[in-house]
Motif scaffolding. Sequence first.
Motif, PDB file in Angstrom:
ATOM      1  N   LEU A 139       1.038  -1.353  -0.052  1.00 27.31           N
ATOM      2  CA  LEU A 139      -0.155  -0.024  -0.042  1.00 27.31           C
ATOM      3  C   LEU A 139       0.921   1.555  -0.069  1.00 27.31           C
ATOM      4  CD1 LEU A 139      -2.654  -0.972   2.542  1.00 27.31           C
ATOM      5  CD2 LEU A 139      -3.118  -0.603   0.189  1.00 27.31           C
ATOM      6  N   ASP A 140       1.907   1.075   0.601  1.00 26.41           N
ATOM      7  CA  ASP A 140       2.959   2.360   0.701  1.00 26.41           C
ATOM      8  C   ASP A 140       3.546   2.713  -0.438  1.00 26.41           C
ATOM      9  OD1 ASP A 140       2.166   2.664   3.401  1.00 26.41           O
ATOM     10  OD2 ASP A 140       3.752   1.516   4.199  1.00 26.41           O
ATOM     11  N   ARG A 141       4.157   1.450  -1.153  1.00 28.79           N
ATOM     12  CA  ARG A 141       4.638   1.545  -2.452  1.00 28.79           C
ATOM     13  C   ARG A 141       3.673   1.730  -3.499  1.00 28.79           C
ATOM     14  NH1 ARG A 141       8.612  -2.870  -3.903  1.00 28.79           N
ATOM     15  NH2 ARG A 141       8.835  -1.387  -5.404  1.00 28.79           N
ATOM     16  N   LYS A 142       2.431   1.442  -3.348  1.00 34.57           N
ATOM     17  CA  LYS A 142       1.395   1.637  -4.319  1.00 34.57           C
ATOM     18  C   LYS A 142       1.846   0.396  -5.544  1.00 34.57           C
ATOM     19  CE  LYS A 142      -0.047   6.255  -3.797  1.00 34.57           C
ATOM     20  NZ  LYS A 142       0.615   6.651  -2.529  1.00 34.57           N
ATOM     21  N   CYS A 143       1.981  -0.653  -4.976  1.00 33.49           N
ATOM     22  CA  CYS A 143       2.332  -1.757  -5.844  1.00 33.49           C
ATOM     23  C   CYS A 143       1.524  -2.995  -5.683  1.00 33.49           C
ATOM     24  CB  CYS A 143       4.028  -2.038  -5.918  1.00 33.49           C
ATOM     25  SG  CYS A 143       4.318  -2.770  -4.517  1.00 33.49           S
ATOM     26  N   ALA A 144       1.932  -4.080  -6.359  1.00 33.77           N
ATOM     27  CA  ALA A 144       1.189  -5.317  -6.154  1.00 33.77           C
ATOM     28  C   ALA A 144       1.758  -6.038  -4.959  1.00 33.77           C
ATOM     29  CB  ALA A 144       1.415  -6.250  -7.698  1.00 33.77           C
ATOM     30  N   PHE A 145       0.861  -6.950  -4.380  1.00 30.01           N
ATOM     31  CA  PHE A 145       1.240  -7.705  -3.146  1.00 30.01           C
ATOM     32  C   PHE A 145       1.142  -9.152  -3.730  1.00 30.01           C
ATOM     33  CE2 PHE A 145       0.425  -9.386   1.325  1.00 30.01           C
ATOM     34  CZ  PHE A 145       1.671  -9.643   1.461  1.00 30.01           C
ATOM     35  N   VAL A 146       2.166  -9.969  -3.798  1.00 29.31           N
ATOM     36  CA  VAL A 146       2.167 -11.361  -4.224  1.00 29.31           C
ATOM     37  C   VAL A 146       2.477 -12.288  -3.071  1.00 29.31           C
ATOM     38  CG1 VAL A 146       3.234 -12.988  -5.681  1.00 29.31           C
ATOM     39  CG2 VAL A 146       2.947 -10.630  -6.599  1.00 29.31           C
ATOM     40  N   VAL A 147       1.627 -13.169  -3.117  1.00 29.62           N
ATOM     41  CA  VAL A 147       1.861 -13.941  -1.714  1.00 29.62           C
ATOM     42  C   VAL A 147       1.889 -15.596  -2.257  1.00 29.62           C
ATOM     43  CG1 VAL A 147       0.767 -15.127   0.469  1.00 29.62           C
ATOM     44  CG2 VAL A 147       0.539 -12.607  -0.001  1.00 29.62           C
ATOM     45  N   VAL A 148       3.202 -16.234  -1.843  1.00 30.12           N
ATOM     46  CA  VAL A 148       3.378 -17.846  -2.172  1.00 30.12           C
ATOM     47  C   VAL A 148       2.751 -18.430  -1.161  1.00 30.12           C
ATOM     48  CG1 VAL A 148       4.877 -19.386  -2.860  1.00 30.12           C
ATOM     49  CG2 VAL A 148       5.128 -16.934  -3.527  1.00 30.12           C
TER      50      VAL A 148
ATOM     51  N   ALA B  19      -5.954 -10.798   7.993  1.00 27.78           N
ATOM     52  CA  ALA B  19      -5.254 -10.811   6.802  1.00 27.78           C
ATOM     53  C   ALA B  19      -6.537 -10.489   5.772  1.00 27.78           C
ATOM     54  CB  ALA B  19      -5.007 -12.245   6.446  1.00 27.78           C
ATOM     55  N   THR B  20      -7.598 -10.915   6.043  1.00 28.42           N
ATOM     56  CA  THR B  20      -8.992 -10.623   5.067  1.00 28.42           C
ATOM     57  C   THR B  20      -8.904  -9.208   4.847  1.00 28.42           C
ATOM     58  OG1 THR B  20      -9.835 -12.970   5.462  1.00 28.42           O
ATOM     59  CG2 THR B  20     -11.132 -11.224   4.633  1.00 28.42           C
ATOM     60  N   VAL B  21      -9.032  -8.318   5.924  1.00 28.49           N
ATOM     61  CA  VAL B  21      -9.035  -7.019   6.084  1.00 28.49           C
ATOM     62  C   VAL B  21      -7.918  -6.422   4.992  1.00 28.49           C
ATOM     63  CG1 VAL B  21      -8.976  -5.053   7.493  1.00 28.49           C
ATOM     64  CG2 VAL B  21     -10.381  -7.007   8.341  1.00 28.49           C
ATOM     65  N   MET B  22      -6.982  -6.966   5.203  1.00 30.49           N
ATOM     66  CA  MET B  22      -5.715  -6.245   4.526  1.00 30.49           C
ATOM     67  C   MET B  22      -5.969  -6.586   2.789  1.00 30.49           C
ATOM     68  SD  MET B  22      -4.030  -4.471   6.509  1.00 30.49           S
ATOM     69  CE  MET B  22      -2.828  -4.007   5.269  1.00 30.49           C
ATOM     70  N   THR B  23      -6.533  -7.660   2.718  1.00 37.29           N
ATOM     71  CA  THR B  23      -6.776  -7.773   0.892  1.00 37.29           C
ATOM     72  C   THR B  23      -7.935  -6.957   0.692  1.00 37.29           C
ATOM     73  OG1 THR B  23      -8.363  -9.747   1.530  1.00 37.29           O
ATOM     74  CG2 THR B  23      -6.267 -10.431   1.429  1.00 37.29           C
ATOM     75  N   ARG B  24      -8.871  -6.667   1.523  1.00 40.30           N
ATOM     76  CA  ARG B  24      -9.736  -5.859   1.246  1.00 40.30           C
ATOM     77  C   ARG B  24      -9.213  -4.418   0.898  1.00 40.30           C
ATOM     78  NH1 ARG B  24     -15.893  -6.035   3.596  1.00 40.30           N
ATOM     79  NH2 ARG B  24     -15.696  -7.784   2.089  1.00 40.30           N
ATOM     80  N   ARG B  25      -8.392  -3.900   1.866  1.00 40.47           N
ATOM     81  CA  ARG B  25      -7.720  -2.529   1.795  1.00 40.47           C
ATOM     82  C   ARG B  25      -6.871  -2.566   0.433  1.00 40.47           C
ATOM     83  NH1 ARG B  25      -4.417  -0.578   6.795  1.00 40.47           N
ATOM     84  NH2 ARG B  25      -4.213   1.151   5.292  1.00 40.47           N
ATOM     85  N   LEU B  26      -6.254  -3.617   0.087  1.00 30.14           N
ATOM     86  CA  LEU B  26      -5.649  -3.491  -1.364  1.00 30.14           C
ATOM     87  C   LEU B  26      -6.341  -3.352  -2.315  1.00 30.14           C
ATOM     88  CD1 LEU B  26      -3.313  -6.507  -0.508  1.00 30.14           C
ATOM     89  CD2 LEU B  26      -2.287  -4.165  -1.140  1.00 30.14           C
ATOM     90  N   ARG B  27      -7.659  -3.955  -2.169  1.00 38.82           N
ATOM     91  CA  ARG B  27      -8.816  -3.892  -3.436  1.00 38.82           C
ATOM     92  C   ARG B  27      -9.436  -2.694  -3.437  1.00 38.82           C
ATOM     93  NH1 ARG B  27     -12.469  -8.836  -3.301  1.00 38.82           N
ATOM     94  NH2 ARG B  27     -10.506  -9.717  -3.772  1.00 38.82           N
ATOM     95  N   GLU B  28      -9.617  -1.963  -2.315  1.00 40.70           N
ATOM     96  CA  GLU B  28      -9.903  -0.496  -2.356  1.00 40.70           C
ATOM     97  C   GLU B  28      -9.000   0.147  -2.943  1.00 40.70           C
ATOM     98  OE1 GLU B  28     -10.959  -0.119   1.737  1.00 40.70           O
ATOM     99  OE2 GLU B  28     -12.979  -1.048   1.586  1.00 40.70           O
ATOM    100  N   ALA B  29      -7.882   0.185  -2.714  1.00 38.29           N
ATOM    101  CA  ALA B  29      -6.804   0.911  -3.265  1.00 38.29           C
ATOM    102  C   ALA B  29      -6.524   0.502  -4.772  1.00 38.29           C
ATOM    103  CB  ALA B  29      -5.432   0.782  -2.566  1.00 38.29           C
ATOM    104  N   GLY B  30      -6.832  -0.358  -5.187  1.00 42.36           N
ATOM    105  CA  GLY B  30      -6.899  -0.471  -6.632  1.00 42.36           C
ATOM    106  C   GLY B  30      -5.459  -1.349  -7.068  1.00 42.36           C
ATOM    107  N   LEU B  31      -4.864  -1.858  -6.146  1.00 46.54           N
ATOM    108  CA  LEU B  31      -3.674  -2.714  -6.032  1.00 46.54           C
ATOM    109  C   LEU B  31      -3.628  -4.248  -6.159  1.00 46.54           C
ATOM    110  CD1 LEU B  31      -1.894  -0.794  -3.427  1.00 46.54           C
ATOM    111  CD2 LEU B  31      -1.679  -0.235  -5.762  1.00 46.54           C
ATOM    112  N   PRO B  32      -3.157  -4.847  -7.026  1.00 47.28           N
ATOM    113  CA  PRO B  32      -3.198  -6.387  -7.390  1.00 47.28           C
ATOM    114  C   PRO B  32      -2.807  -7.226  -6.147  1.00 47.28           C
ATOM    115  CG  PRO B  32      -1.958  -5.240  -9.265  1.00 47.28           C
ATOM    116  CD  PRO B  32      -2.320  -4.436  -8.067  1.00 47.28           C
ATOM    117  N   TYR B  33      -3.544  -8.020  -6.025  1.00 48.14           N
ATOM    118  CA  TYR B  33      -3.311  -9.137  -4.724  1.00 48.14           C
ATOM    119  C   TYR B  33      -3.318 -10.718  -5.476  1.00 48.14           C
ATOM    120  CZ  TYR B  33      -3.561 -12.158  -0.676  1.00 48.14           C
ATOM    121  OH  TYR B  33      -3.636 -13.444  -0.020  1.00 48.14           O
TER     122      TYR B  33
END
Length: 283
Positions: free
Chosen positions: A150-159, A180-194
């Motif tokens: 979120l700070d970098r405004k980039c994608a978050f990839v989880v293996v 963790a679910t809340v954070m995935t929603r925050r990424l989606r609201e920011a328009g960042l790929p998860y």
Amino acid sequence: MNWFTRVRNSLGFIGDKKSTEKDLWIKCKNCQEMLFVQEYEENLHVCPKCEHHGRIDADTRLKLLLDESFELLPIPQVTEDPLKFKDQKRYTDRLKAARAKSPHEDAFVTGSGAIDGRPAVVGVQDFTFMGGSMGMAVGEAFIRGAQKALDRKCAFVVVTAAGGARMQEGILSLMQMPRATVMTRRLREAGLPYIVVLTDPTTGGVTASYAMLGDIHIAEPGALIGFAGQRVIQDTIREQLPEGFQRAEYLHKHGMVDMVVHRKELKDQLAAVLDYLAPSKAA
């Protein structure tokens, strides 16, 4: 002890035969073929005979996916053994044993860098650390990785690679699922790929939370992916499950996984996905 063994042991320059063989060869868990370790590692821990994808640790995974220069985020400090748990061993002793075999303090390791030039934060669950089990440290590391994206405004990839929640932390481990679910929603609201990369095995509470909440789900060939074990399901529904049930290819066929990608092609595929999903600029 025979004469030959006594002479052999007296010659210090002759290495131990068993340790030498162990260092040079490894048996494929799928086809049982004996493989030359160097060839196996150069092939990204994939059997050259049957293409079985072996499990790899977090550091190896980060080096495979991220460009050469990346920042390794510190593993957050959390309260250890909050329940003073003890079964056959104390939880603190299990942690010490796991850390003695690992360069990291817990099972979730995060790197911030780029995937073939595309900015990304990559979090990796290490199955070699207590089965990649999800406890408070794993949950907090996931959250901080998502916040870094979120700070970098980039994608978050989880293996993912886990046997589920860490039983020694009880309800506190299960609380990491909604966090963790809340954070995935925050990424989606920011328009960042998860993006989630499902590896062998991904099961239990991890599957029931952030492992199946990605914008794109990519699986490695043959990966075991599911919530409960196959035997538990069969005993519950009293039916024989189909062949290949809970494997990556079966889930892809039935729409739960978007694509199954060979480890050699994974970085290139992630870069292509990021071209479609990621914003044009990142901080």
